[in-house]
Scaffold this active site. Sequence first.
Site, short mmCIF file in Angstrom:
data_model
loop_
_atom_site.label_atom_id
_atom_site.label_comp_id
_atom_site.label_asym_id
_atom_site.label_seq_id
_atom_site.Cartn_x
_atom_site.Cartn_y
_atom_site.Cartn_z
N PHE A 1 32.99 -0.12 13.13
CA PHE A 1 33.18 1.09 13.92
C PHE A 1 34.02 0.74 15.14
CE2 PHE A 1 32.22 4.12 17.29
CZ PHE A 1 32.51 5.32 16.65
N ASP B 1 36.22 -6.75 18.93
CA ASP B 1 35.65 -5.54 19.53
C ASP B 1 34.25 -5.91 20.03
OD1 ASP B 1 34.30 -3.17 20.05
OD2 ASP B 1 35.24 -2.07 18.41
N LYS C 1 31.19 0.33 26.92
CA LYS C 1 29.76 0.63 27.01
C LYS C 1 29.08 0.13 28.29
CE LYS C 1 28.74 2.27 22.53
NZ LYS C 1 29.52 1.93 21.34
C1 LIG Z 1 30.74 2.58 20.82
C2 LIG Z 1 31.75 1.72 20.17
C3 LIG Z 1 33.12 2.04 20.19
C4 LIG Z 1 33.66 3.34 20.76
O1 LIG Z 1 33.42 3.49 22.10
P1 LIG Z 1 33.61 4.94 22.78
O2 LIG Z 1 33.36 4.67 24.25
O3 LIG Z 1 32.60 5.84 22.16
O4 LIG Z 1 34.99 5.38 22.51
C5 LIG Z 1 34.00 1.13 19.61
N1 LIG Z 1 33.56 -0.01 19.06
C6 LIG Z 1 32.27 -0.35 19.02
C7 LIG Z 1 31.85 -1.65 18.40
C8 LIG Z 1 31.31 0.51 19.55
O5 LIG Z 1 30.01 0.19 19.49
#
Ligand SMILES: *Cc1c(COP(=O)(O)O)cnc(C)c1O
Length: 393
Positions: free
Chosen positions: A130, A217, A246
């Site tokens: 994701f 990520d 986050k």
């Molecule tokens: C939450 C998340 C995102 C997206 O972040 P947003 O602030 O919602 O755009 C991308 N990568 C990972 C691994 C995430 O947990």
Amino acid sequence: MATDNHLMPTYGRLPVHFTHGKGAWLWDKDGKRYLDAMAGIAVNGLGHAHEGVVEAVCAQARRVMHVSNWYQIDAQAQLAERLCAIAQMDRGFFGNSGAEANEAAIKLARLYGHKRNIDNPAIVVMEGSFHGRTLATLSATGNRKVQAGFEPLVTGFRRVPYNDLAAVRQVREHDQQVVAVLVEPILGEGGIQIPDPGYLNGIRRLCDEAGWLMMLDEIQTGMGRTGRWFAWQHEGARPDVMTVAKALGNGMPIGACLAQGAAAELFQPGNHGSTFGGNPLAATTALAVIDAIEQGGLIERAAILGDRIRDGLATALRHTEGVREVRGTGLMVGVELDRPAQGIMMRALGRGLLINTTAERVVRLLPPLILSDEEAAQVVDLTATTIIEHLQS
Ligand SMILES: *Cc1c(COP(=O)(O)O)cnc(C)c1O
């Protein structure tokens, strides 16, 4: 209370309305108290209403919240310096979310490719991953539900199974357009999937051999949650590019794309930008977050608490039929069931516990790093009771 009639219904919301919080606790409008073991999906690492963060926000709001990136912003420069020190990176770019941080990483990879005369640069991405909801990041995401209805997708991604180095090696042998790998150190939305030891080092080695950028990520795994500042530091597989968001602002919207080496020198004036990105309010808040994590010894705490919660759940659920596995690293904890976990969030809510489910069968805990020993024990008891009740229903 207002209705949701004028909101686009993008979320299936639970019927609870929180009015305030303190530490690991939230209160609803009827005065009922909830233990927050989800922390706004790994955002509130310092819990709610953290003194140091509140003080930083209020003081900075009184001075100046926003100026343009056309001007020098000392807090932004300081934040970049601090983040680069803890992440072993050279430079950072600031946006306002995780998706924007990943967009910056994807753009860096494309710039990197074009510089090497690759016309259609492609990025290797993973099944079950994701990366966000913008068009490029949803195209990178390995979940059809996130993409459905938004075609045509952004091209230039090559998908392989997660935790499969041979598959990445195969791509390298057959595809000359690839310039980078984008991967989560642990799949968060994908169900707290932890790769085999050596996976990230293997990707590092492949990227070095192929001249690809290794891009991590760390949006969910970062800022101390796994017991290190960043999850890659468990293995020492330092990436070329990494994204953070986050927990970086503890609720203040901010995301960062960090880079080292050649990748840190790709963006030039006019290449990329964000009106709000790294503004004085957001940058000052993130600096206060880093201070609080450091001064509170919270990274070590995350490791200790994580072990304790996982051990506690494994013991409490050891005779429970329907529990497949308790797993995690630090305060990223997953309990995989043999059946859908749907309904567990609501059941937990009734018991005054906030948890969440992901990848259909996985109960996910992402509690704040400031949890006390007693609160950690409560998280274990309430979670185990809720899961047992769910499985017996
Ligand atoms: C939450 C998340 C995102 C997206 O972040 P947003 O602030 O919602 O755009 C991308 N990568 C990972 C691994 C995430 O947990």
